[in-house]
Design an enzyme around this catalytic site. Structure first.
Site, PDB file in Angstrom:
ATOM      1  N   TYR A   1     -38.867  -3.292 -11.300  1.00  0.00           N
ATOM      2  CA  TYR A   1     -38.964  -3.721  -9.903  1.00  0.00           C
ATOM      3  C   TYR A   1     -38.563  -5.184  -9.763  1.00  0.00           C
ATOM      4  CZ  TYR A   1     -41.157  -4.948  -5.425  1.00  0.00           C
ATOM      5  OH  TYR A   1     -41.399  -5.413  -4.158  1.00  0.00           O
TER       6      TYR A   1
ATOM      7  N   LYS B   1     -35.586  -6.855  -7.490  1.00  0.00           N
ATOM      8  CA  LYS B   1     -35.858  -7.818  -6.432  1.00  0.00           C
ATOM      9  C   LYS B   1     -35.170  -9.155  -6.693  1.00  0.00           C
ATOM     10  CE  LYS B   1     -38.178  -5.664  -3.293  1.00  0.00           C
ATOM     11  NZ  LYS B   1     -37.752  -5.648  -1.876  1.00  0.00           N
TER      12      LYS B   1
END
Length: 236
Positions: free
Chosen positions: A140, A144
């Site tokens: 993740y 990002k």
């Protein structure tokens, strides 16, 4: 960027920050708010225009773009976290995170950018664009970080058409993504209020909470000191 009278589109608007964005945009006088989700039947915000949009599906993006006319504000909120480490047994979930958080954001932006001259794009990034705290967050975080770079890149590429591109960075909001963490969390409306205040003020980056501000400030320091005691670095 003036919200009153504007036409806006929000991705991932069926819950969490996306739902709060749709509600807040209406409250600030947006003339039209397209609230999108893979399942628009789950959108329960009175006054919005529900619209099906799966940001990982190019055909769905094209269909949504064909249904939307003029647009002033695009809120790229939709995202996923799968708790995928980078060195796990496979990369399937990492690819899902990149397909949504990076490629989905980019492809939606590409579809709507030509009609956002003089308007604005708000991308929801993360404090994890700038650090990691556990192996399960690494996929993740990488996606990002890529979305943060994407945000800065499209800002430059859309400068000639005077499209404002703003990043919203946050660490801990009370959403489904953070449901498993027993820590203090910001109400979604507090995060969204800061984001839209920043958008209207012309800010290029909105830092929603103290942990995110601490992380951003630490980027110029020695990472060995930061990672030696992450709780203190975030909350100290």
């Amino acid at each position: 960027m003036q919200i009153n009278g504007a036409k806006a589109l929000v991705t991932g608007a069926n819950r969490g920050l996306g739902k709060a964005f749709a509600e807040a945009l209406l409250a600030r006088g947006a003339s039209t708010v397209y609230a999108t989700a893979r399942r628009p039947d789950l959108i329960d915000v009175p006054g919005v225009v529900p619209l099906r949009l799966d940001i990982t599906d190019p055909a769905s993006i094209a269909a949504a773009a064909a249904q939307v006319g003029d647009l002033d504000i695009l809120v790229n909120n939709a995202g996923i976290s799968t708790n995928a480490p980078l060195l796990g047994p496979d990369t399937d979930n990492i690819r899902r995170e990149f397909d949504t958080n990076f490629w989905g954001t980019l492809n939606v932006t590409r579809a709507f950018a030509p009609r956002l001259a003089g308007g604005a794009i708000l991308n929801v990034i993360s404090a994890l664009s700038w650090y990691v705290f556990a192996p399960s967050s690494n996929g993740y975080a990488a996606s990002k970080a890529a979305e943060w770079s994407l945000t800065n890149g499209i800002r430059l590429e859309l400068a000639d058409q005077k499209t404002q591109v703003t990043a919203l960075a946050l660490a801990i909001a009370d959403t489904d993504m953070m449901a498993g963490y027993d820590i203090p969390k910001l109400p979604p409306i507090q995060v969204v209020t800061a984001a839209l205040d920043g958008l209207e003020a012309g800010k290029l980056e909105v830092i929603a909470d103290a942990p995110t501000a601490n992380v951003k400030a630490a980027l110029s320091g020695d990472p060995a000191l930061f990672y030696a005691d992450i709780p203190a670095a975030l909350f100290g």
